[in-house]
Design an enzyme around this catalytic site. Sequence first.
Site, mmCIF file in Angstrom:
data_model
loop_
_atom_site.group_PDB
_atom_site.id
_atom_site.type_symbol
_atom_site.label_atom_id
_atom_site.label_comp_id
_atom_site.label_asym_id
_atom_site.label_seq_id
_atom_site.Cartn_x
_atom_site.Cartn_y
_atom_site.Cartn_z
ATOM 1 N N GLU A 1 0.815 -1.223 0.000
ATOM 2 C CA GLU A 1 0.000 0.000 0.000
ATOM 3 C C GLU A 1 0.842 1.265 0.000
ATOM 4 O O GLU A 1 0.770 2.077 0.913
ATOM 5 C CB GLU A 1 -0.933 0.006 1.216
ATOM 6 N N GLU B 1 -3.907 -10.647 -0.236
ATOM 7 C CA GLU B 1 -4.745 -10.572 0.969
ATOM 8 C C GLU B 1 -6.158 -10.944 0.544
ATOM 9 O O GLU B 1 -6.643 -10.482 -0.492
ATOM 10 C CB GLU B 1 -4.767 -9.158 1.570
HETATM 11 C C1 IPT Z 1 -5.128 -3.915 3.594
HETATM 12 C C2 IPT Z 1 -3.758 -3.725 4.142
HETATM 13 O O1 IPT Z 1 -2.786 -4.084 3.202
HETATM 14 C C3 IPT Z 1 -3.510 -4.488 5.391
HETATM 15 O O2 IPT Z 1 -2.343 -4.006 5.992
HETATM 16 C C4 IPT Z 1 -4.676 -4.369 6.312
HETATM 17 O O3 IPT Z 1 -4.875 -3.037 6.636
HETATM 18 C C5 IPT Z 1 -5.878 -4.884 5.638
HETATM 19 O O4 IPT Z 1 -6.131 -4.162 4.482
HETATM 20 C C6 IPT Z 1 -7.124 -4.762 6.476
HETATM 21 O O5 IPT Z 1 -7.007 -5.287 7.730
HETATM 22 S S1 IPT Z 1 -5.548 -2.414 2.800
HETATM 23 C C7 IPT Z 1 -7.264 -2.498 2.474
HETATM 24 C C8 IPT Z 1 -7.997 -1.693 3.479
HETATM 25 C C9 IPT Z 1 -7.543 -1.995 1.105
#
Ligand code: IPT
Length: 956
Positions: free
Chosen positions: A413, A483
Amino acid sequence: MSTHTVTDYVEDVSPGSGALPPRAWYASSDAKSLSLNGNWRFRLSPTADAEDDSFAEEGYDAGDWAQIAVPGHWVLQDHGSPIYTNHLYPFPVDPPRVPTENPTGDHLRVFDLPQDWPSDGGAVLRFDGVESCARVWLNGTDLGEFKGSRLPHEFAVGHLLKTADNVLAVRVHQWSAGSYLEDQDQWWLPGIFRDVTLLHRPAGAALDFFVHASYDHRAGTGTLRVDSDVDGRVTVSELGIDLATGESVTVPVEPWSAETPRLYEGTLATEGERVPLRIGFRTVELADGLIKVNGRPVLFKGVNRHEWHPERGRALDLATMREDVLLMKRHNVNAVRTSHYPPHPAFLDLCDEFGLWVIDECDLETHGFTEQGWRDNPVDDDRWTPALLDRASRMVERDKNHPSVVIWSLGNEAGTGRGLTAMAEWIRGRDSSRPLHYEGDHGCRDTDMYSRMYADHAEVERIGRGLDGGTLKRRRLPFVLCEYAHAMGNGPGGLADYQRLFESYDRLQGAFVWEWIDHGIAHPELGYAYGGDFGEELHDGNFVCDGLLFPDRRPSPGLLEYKKVIEPVGITGDAGDGTVRITNKQDFAGLSALAFSWSYEVEGEPVESGTLSVPALAPGESADVKLPAPPAGAPAGEALWTVRAVLAADTPWAPKDHLVAWGQVPASQRCLPTVAATARPVPGDGMISLGPGIFDARTGALTAIGDVPVLGLRLDVWRATTDNDDGAPWQSDLRYGLLWRGLGLHRMRHRLDAVETGERTLTVRTRVAPAARELGLSTVYRWTSDGDRLRLTVCTTPEGDWTVPLPRLGIRFGLSTADRVRWFGGGPGEAYPDTRMASTVGSWQSTVDDLQTPYVRPQENGARIDVRWAELGGLRIEGDPAFWLTARRWTTEQLDAATHRTDLAPGTAVWVNLDHRQHGVGSQSCGPGPLPRYHLRAAPAEFSFVFSTAPAPETG
Ligand code: IPT
């Protein structure tokens, strides 16, 4: 030494000064080292320059300072407090400036050299991790300063060492220019949180070296070459290898993979030092649009792992790292993304040893710039590029010798920009043997794989089919979901539906659940604290508790579900042909490590069991295996086969008989309960009795079944909304938790329309609806009995314009005493419509307390599915059809209102929900909601329960 205070370096975008160039991290076989972990003197100041640097001078008296444990974070040791934000910078965004209020921790340690510390050679002082910026002095000499919290920094100190009373002074600033590059979604936790070590460097010691160990899958050979800054010899006795550094040799070897983590012990010997090598031969390549290792495409069944311990924060000890790896292996996880920074180096040793594919991610995130449309993003500003390259090189140099590291990741990010491209170019130049990952650039300009986060099932399927468009480059790349399946609170739902896609399309090379562990902080009053519990002015609440493990590392139902969904062996079948289909879902290994067995169960009780002989299956192969004939003389009742694959022998990560995979195959159908409606309703003094049922004559409310008092039995549609029901603020999809509450489904009113006694029935007609709305549920309770058992049939019909699904649909009631619970149905743990793969049909028991799942923020939990019958509180309940059972010592309203577990105080009653249906769980706390097929649509429904009094289940 001057006592005037210079703090310009804090806001300097450059990576620092004085440190040695990065190199491989290793523990020497023979060179001495001295751990400087332990108790240090500590002083906290409110600003970077509140105190001068005289504390670094020899003879300074720190006798009145506090003490602090190193490694550690001062905010977790009673000095200041932690702050949690997801992506917002907790300070004004004005890079590279940081606030004047900049908590600064002076750390002081006086040490003697051990008696046997050699007097010749040099020495290096190594910091494995300091957040966020440190300045270091030894014996009054300023060594330099550095940033890059989760990266190692070394200083040459040999010329400064004395045999006794060495004064090591470290000033640590919470905020620095580096903080702009470290905006990961986690607690801000300043301190010296990883080891501090003094390393003797004998004359002729090894400096940096790079082990190149590839595998040719066609020839079955490995090629080894160790490039070393200092010439020496490389020996691997098991392979008969003895060659000079820089030379290469090719020999037959067994390859390394996460499934078969074959390591060869070797030694690099330079003139002054011997360094142990653990060599894993493997080749990672991008071929045919796929990530292949040793010639075969791999499927990542991964997790995102932040470093976390509920008391020590990111200061992890070896035992905790090991526990993480063992837990991953035992739950069929085969891959880790080190979100979002290189982990403690010992973790990667464990991954090499036990076998996990690793995406090693650089310590870089600038997510807060999204608030200003990424304007002024440091990764697109040349002034910051040296700092980015410094971070990339510190990661690659430190970790390059780990076979488990198969992919480098630029960070998380951070938008897009020239700095990222520069990092990618540098990494490719230094190590062309591993592909590059970065999610933030959907054009894949700098990367070797298309990576996304939280894409929904439909989009993932489009990508699998190659119908997602994108740049030409991207269309030719493999896909990973770096993720997905946001494991916040109850959930994640939909894992099995994703896995089916990953297994159907080659391009989809797997995914990494967000995330491994809840970052709850152990708290004396709150149980586990989350964002806001320390009075932060900006915070993101319990978004920091979104892991597959609870903060104390107990597996959540989400992890058990994941284990089942990603099992390495598929075991499926249906009653019909008496066979079960076994599929080897691994990428490399055969089935020889597993032993298969069958068990024939009636009403959940094993009747007979035996071993199942399964032919050798290569990865990807399946076989239909014949089950034995059902045992003669088995008792009557619903029967099924359970087939299990367990470890055939002890492994380094789990003992023999550890359950790896299983499947159930029905052998006969369930007989639904019947109750002949023979009893007549008998009016009494203000009451009506019908068989064992006692009812209030005026309201028709059930008050007792036999001698078991029953409280407030009525239709229930509400559940304490889960984090996934509530969704994340930025979610554009419908967020049902909010819509439900907006409609008032949490405060339904029950209007009594009629109590009718028939010949052999008692009928209670009601309308269930929220204030201020015209919609409702016409609900009829119809009671019948055969004199012993009492049958309730609930008939409910939606009225009005229902545009949202229901949270749940069933009845609830209170029992005055209940403790042990027995049931035949799904268990042993909770399950919801889209989280039910791990639920095993069997005969289970528990206590009411143990039915609760301890989500850090209380919410709906604990439902057991497919329950045919249950016994609790003196009642036996049979379902027609099977139902969902939930029982707790508090009401749904109390559960809904609680913010921490400690808010939940057991009341006098046990509240029982028997649900006909539940709405799915999904993953909308950051990803998609439940798939439409898991929605509980408001529609006419009819369902029955048969009640009788039961002997209290045995205790113990
Ligand atoms: C994504 C992040 O990469 C991760 O660090 C964490 O924040 C996760 O989401 C949520 O828990 S960013 C996402 C909000 C687009």
